[in-house]
Write a protein that holds these residues in place. Sequence first.
Motif, PDB file in Angstrom:
ATOM      1  N   GLU A 212      13.488 -31.419  15.426  1.00 22.90           N
ATOM      2  CA  GLU A 212      12.555 -32.373  14.826  1.00 22.90           C
ATOM      3  C   GLU A 212      12.809 -32.489  13.328  1.00 22.90           C
ATOM      4  N   THR A 213      12.600 -33.681  12.800  1.00 25.33           N
ATOM      5  CA  THR A 213      12.677 -33.898  11.356  1.00 25.33           C
ATOM      6  C   THR A 213      11.261 -33.869  10.799  1.00 25.33           C
TER       7      THR A 213
ATOM      8  N   ARG B  26       7.543 -28.981   6.778  1.00 22.80           N
ATOM      9  CA  ARG B  26       7.776 -27.572   7.107  1.00 22.80           C
ATOM     10  C   ARG B  26       8.304 -26.824   5.897  1.00 22.80           C
ATOM     11  N   TRP B  27       9.063 -27.527   5.019  1.00 25.90           N
ATOM     12  CA  TRP B  27       9.617 -26.861   3.836  1.00 25.90           C
ATOM     13  C   TRP B  27       8.541 -26.626   2.793  1.00 25.90           C
ATOM     14  N   GLY B  28       7.508 -27.478   2.776  1.00 21.53           N
ATOM     15  CA  GLY B  28       6.355 -27.199   1.924  1.00 21.53           C
ATOM     16  C   GLY B  28       5.652 -25.935   2.373  1.00 21.53           C
ATOM     17  N   LEU B  29       5.550 -25.749   3.689  1.00 25.30           N
ATOM     18  CA  LEU B  29       4.958 -24.520   4.216  1.00 25.30           C
ATOM     19  C   LEU B  29       5.820 -23.304   3.903  1.00 25.30           C
TER      20      LEU B  29
ATOM     21  N   ALA C 109      -2.893 -27.904   3.552  1.00 24.08           N
ATOM     22  CA  ALA C 109      -2.495 -29.312   3.415  1.00 24.08           C
ATOM     23  C   ALA C 109      -1.207 -29.593   4.178  1.00 24.08           C
ATOM     24  N   PHE C 110      -0.235 -28.705   4.060  1.00 23.17           N
ATOM     25  CA  PHE C 110       1.047 -28.931   4.743  1.00 23.17           C
ATOM     26  C   PHE C 110       0.927 -28.730   6.250  1.00 23.17           C
ATOM     27  N   ALA C 111      -0.012 -27.897   6.709  1.00 18.47           N
ATOM     28  CA  ALA C 111      -0.239 -27.757   8.151  1.00 18.47           C
ATOM     29  C   ALA C 111      -0.724 -29.085   8.735  1.00 18.47           C
ATOM     30  N   ILE C 112      -1.626 -29.741   8.030  1.00 14.98           N
ATOM     31  CA  ILE C 112      -2.095 -31.062   8.468  1.00 14.98           C
ATOM     32  C   ILE C 112      -0.964 -32.083   8.363  1.00 14.98           C
ATOM     33  N   SER C 113      -0.183 -31.985   7.279  1.00 11.49           N
ATOM     34  CA  SER C 113       0.904 -32.940   7.057  1.00 11.49           C
ATOM     35  C   SER C 113       1.990 -32.835   8.121  1.00 11.49           C
ATOM     36  N   ILE C 114       2.347 -31.615   8.499  1.00 12.00           N
ATOM     37  CA  ILE C 114       3.425 -31.449   9.479  1.00 12.00           C
ATOM     38  C   ILE C 114       2.981 -31.978  10.849  1.00 12.00           C
ATOM     39  N   ALA C 115       1.691 -31.801  11.172  1.00 15.24           N
ATOM     40  CA  ALA C 115       1.173 -32.350  12.422  1.00 15.24           C
ATOM     41  C   ALA C 115       1.149 -33.875  12.370  1.00 15.24           C
ATOM     42  N   TYR C 116       0.829 -34.436  11.206  1.00 16.36           N
ATOM     43  CA  TYR C 116       0.843 -35.900  11.030  1.00 16.36           C
ATOM     44  C   TYR C 116       2.259 -36.444  11.204  1.00 16.36           C
ATOM     45  N   GLU C 117       3.235 -35.749  10.631  1.00 12.60           N
ATOM     46  CA  GLU C 117       4.630 -36.195  10.766  1.00 12.60           C
ATOM     47  C   GLU C 117       5.063 -36.211  12.228  1.00 12.60           C
ATOM     48  N   ARG C 118       4.680 -35.174  12.964  1.00 11.78           N
ATOM     49  CA  ARG C 118       5.028 -35.166  14.390  1.00 11.78           C
ATOM     50  C   ARG C 118       4.315 -36.314  15.114  1.00 11.78           C
ATOM     51  N   GLY C 119       3.057 -36.556  14.773  1.00 14.00           N
ATOM     52  CA  GLY C 119       2.314 -37.636  15.413  1.00 14.00           C
ATOM     53  C   GLY C 119       2.985 -38.988  15.209  1.00 14.00           C
ATOM     54  N   ILE C 120       3.456 -39.245  13.986  1.00 15.40           N
ATOM     55  CA  ILE C 120       4.154 -40.501  13.696  1.00 15.40           C
ATOM     56  C   ILE C 120       5.436 -40.577  14.514  1.00 15.40           C
ATOM     57  N   SER C 121       6.158 -39.458  14.587  1.00 20.38           N
ATOM     58  CA  SER C 121       7.403 -39.416  15.362  1.00 20.38           C
ATOM     59  C   SER C 121       7.136 -39.687  16.835  1.00 20.38           C
TER      60      SER C 121
END
Length: 394
Positions: free
Chosen positions: A158-159, A163-166, A217-229
């Motif tokens: 996955e892109t 995850r790098w922010g985490l 914040a990054f935990a929410i962001s990484i889940a959002y990125e997967r959702g968009i994907s």
Amino acid sequence: MFANTRALSSMIIQYITNIDPNSLFIVNAISLSAFATAFFCIWLKQRDRLYWLYWVAANVVMAIGFTAFVVIDRTQMMQLIIVNGFMVMGIALRWQALRSFFYRKNYIEINLLILLVLLLPYIFSSYVTNRFIFGFVNLLFFFEIILVVRELIRPNGETLPSRWGLVIAYGIVGVAFIARVVQGWVTGPSNMTLLPNDALLTILLLTISVHIVASGAFAISIAYERGISELKQMALLDPLTELYNRRAFELALTDRKLDSAVLTLILLDIDHFKRVNDDYGHEAGDIALKRCANILTTIFRKKDVVARIGGEEFAVILPDTTLNEAYDYAERVRKAVEDDAFEHESDIVRLTISAGVCQTVAGVTSLADIAKKADSSLYVAKNKGRNRVEIFAV
């Protein structure tokens, strides 16, 4: 210049020294509780995503731990054991949350093992110093951070830039724990208490404050990125068969370069499919389409692009495949469909399929041309009686 730098450093140290650690314990507990509430609200809308509950549990457990640090007597070993147990379990639950997020198996027994390891220096406290216990506990925290970071950096196809922010958020607090290990085992005084109330404690708590906000914040962001994907992926899938749809097929076909590799295309069409719907009903027709899709995904390779491009029409892009190989694949599909009779409401439904095959090296000058010629060979198969495979003849 150096005098100004020293003066500034002195001011910063003075400011940090004057910060009340208890205030930071409470602030961290409040931040953790806020993110736990946010994660729980997200879970209410995504109840199939178990990792949100792991994050909720992790934050609640750590919030309890930070609150307990304020009310306990930090010189009492048993009270410190209990509170450190909360902190160890909180980080372990974050590790479990990430394993769940990346669809990896969870190992709850490892959490229990980590708790047992935490008890070891306290059990043998008669034989070791407070310095050793202090360094050991912080080393255990650092080990848990390594487990978390390892989950984040392991490739999973996955892109997800967040995850790098985490990784950075956990890396910063990991460095702080290592500094505490050095303090306990190298630089600390011989009469060190189990939890010294000094500038390093304040720095650690400030670092954790930044970590809590960043990791949440990054935990929410990484889940959002997967959702968009996932939404993008869903837009390219046929909802009935879960194969690629026509748009995905056309994009895949357009992305191929004729001069870089051999490209073979197979077009397939279920014979007399309208009769299936008319004689047995549309439910039987849907079952037939899904069974054909399953045959296609079973026979073709992962690198092949299999799509449903129309009502009863399918297409397969086969990179680096000869005409004879493609013909063999199409024949396997034809035979499998012919043999795959199924029962529907006491009726036996039998299907056949016709296929046309074409390749870029067969005088084809464009991607539109290869699709046209594959369709031409499919038309020949239909005219010759159906339930057969035809190769485009130059």
